[in-house]
Design an enzyme around this catalytic site. Structure first.
Site, PDB file in Angstrom:
ATOM      1  N   SER A 164       1.030  -1.162   0.089  1.00  0.00           N
ATOM      2  CA  SER A 164       0.088   0.046   0.072  1.00  0.00           C
ATOM      3  C   SER A 164       0.672   1.064  -0.092  1.00  0.00           C
ATOM      4  O   SER A 164       1.815   1.482  -0.896  1.00  0.00           O
ATOM      5  CB  SER A 164      -0.960  -0.129   1.320  1.00  0.00           C
ATOM      6  N   ASP A 182      -9.895  -3.436  -5.304  1.00  0.00           N
ATOM      7  CA  ASP A 182      -9.093  -2.521  -4.614  1.00  0.00           C
ATOM      8  C   ASP A 182      -9.066  -1.128  -5.360  1.00  0.00           C
ATOM      9  O   ASP A 182      -9.017  -1.045  -6.516  1.00  0.00           O
ATOM     10  CB  ASP A 182      -7.473  -2.840  -4.663  1.00  0.00           C
ATOM     11  N   HIS A 232      -7.665  -5.107  -0.914  1.00  0.00           N
ATOM     12  CA  HIS A 232      -6.824  -4.479  -0.421  1.00  0.00           C
ATOM     13  C   HIS A 232      -6.277  -4.797   0.503  1.00  0.00           C
ATOM     14  O   HIS A 232      -7.180  -4.931   1.469  1.00  0.00           O
ATOM     15  CB  HIS A 232      -7.127  -2.603  -0.502  1.00  0.00           C
TER      16      HIS A 232
END
Length: 314
Positions: A141, A233, A263
């Site tokens: 991320s 995501d 995600h």
């Protein structure tokens, strides 16, 4: 399609919670986290710099292995050595590598590029300690974005690493790709939260979004990279586009686009069997990639004494 029933149930619970602007104190609150696999040696240390950068070593006994500097996610504003401890243990054991997790400085107290500076300092410290050992960078991320920016700057300065692993990376700080809209709500990471995170990390977003967006940077000379994206995501499309650009530039090892996944799957291994299996497979693959690297020569990895950063035990 959702990857498995367990993940579907998790999403149902997420969707029952009202969506609101994140609260920093809640994001940083301590919480229970299941422990990961045992590693021979786990030791907290720090890199001495203008500030001390906390790190956590995960080491094997019985012979040298490649080393991975791991950069945690958390929207640039939360996360620490504990938030991704299990992920680092899994990487160490499944990938058969040593791992150095970095507790880089967080926004909004320390906006960009503080986190990137910290990761580069740790990479340089590891290179000075282990000049011939294959070295990788990994991040998920926001940590994937920071890892990419660190690798890019290292390349520009004549230093590279043997591998880069990007898990659900943020790659476009303008949040302009289609999945930002099509997956905006109900999938565990909202577009509202993403805008809030980015505003904290780059307060002057209009002026600096392109400076810190991997999609706006050249890919020439980037390390051999594995990119992982998830179907559900909001960051999916920018991660997939980054993989395409790396492939054109000759740096892409693999792009794994996980169907039915969300995600942050790397920390959902205790929730979803599919998330665990995908993470296990990818961590093993990254470890194999580093394990087949010929390593570095002392000359290639040399750090000028003025810029050298040593690792110190607490």
């Amino acid at each position: 399609m959702i990857a498995d029933e367990e993940l579907a149930q998790w999403l149902e619970a997420v969707r029952r919670e009202p969506e609101a602007e994140p609260l920093l104190e809640e994001l940083r609150a301590e919480r229970f986290r299941a422990r990961g696999p045992e590693v021979d040696v786990v030791e907290d240390s720090f890199v001495e710099r203008e500030v001390r950068i906390p790190v956590r070593w995960y080491r094997h006994t019985g012979g040298a292995r490649p080393t991975v500097v791991f950069v945690h996610g958390g929207g640039f504003v939360f996360g620490d050595l504990d938030s991704h401890d299990r992920a680092c243990r899994r990487l160490a054991t499944l990938g058969d590598v040593d791992v150095v997790a970095v507790a880089y400085r967080l926004a909004p107290e320390h906006p960009a590029p503080a986190g990137v500076d910290d990761v580069i300092a740790v990479v340089q410290a590891v290179l000075s300690e282990l000049p011939t050992t294959p070295l990788g960078l990994a991040g998920d991320s926001a940590g994937g974005l920071i890892a990419y920016l660190a690798a890019h700057r290292l390349v520009a300065n004549g230093t590279t690493v043997e591998g880069l692993l990007l898990l659900n990376p943020n790659a476009d700080l303008r949040l302009s790709r289609a999945s930002i809209r099509t997956k905006a709500h109900g999938w565990g990471l909202s577009t509202t939260a993403l805008h809030w995170f980015i505003e904290k990390w780059i307060p002057d977003e209009r002026a600096n979004a392109d400076v810190y967006s991997p999609l706006e940077l050249p890919t020439a000379g980037m390390p051999a990279t594995i990119v992982v994206t998830s179907e559900h995501d909001p960051l999916h499309d920018e991660g997939a586009e980054l993989a395409e650009r790396l492939e054109v530039g000759g740096s892409l090892v693999a792009h794994h686009d996980l169907p039915g996944m969300v995600h942050g799957f790397i920390n959902l291994d205790t929730v979803s069997p599919s998330a665990r299996q995908a993470g296990d497979r990818i961590l093993m693959e990254f470890g194999r990639h580093l394990g087949t690297s010929p390593g570095r020569t002392a000359a290639a990895a040399r750090i000028d004494s003025e810029g050298e950063r040593r690792l110190h035990s607490r």
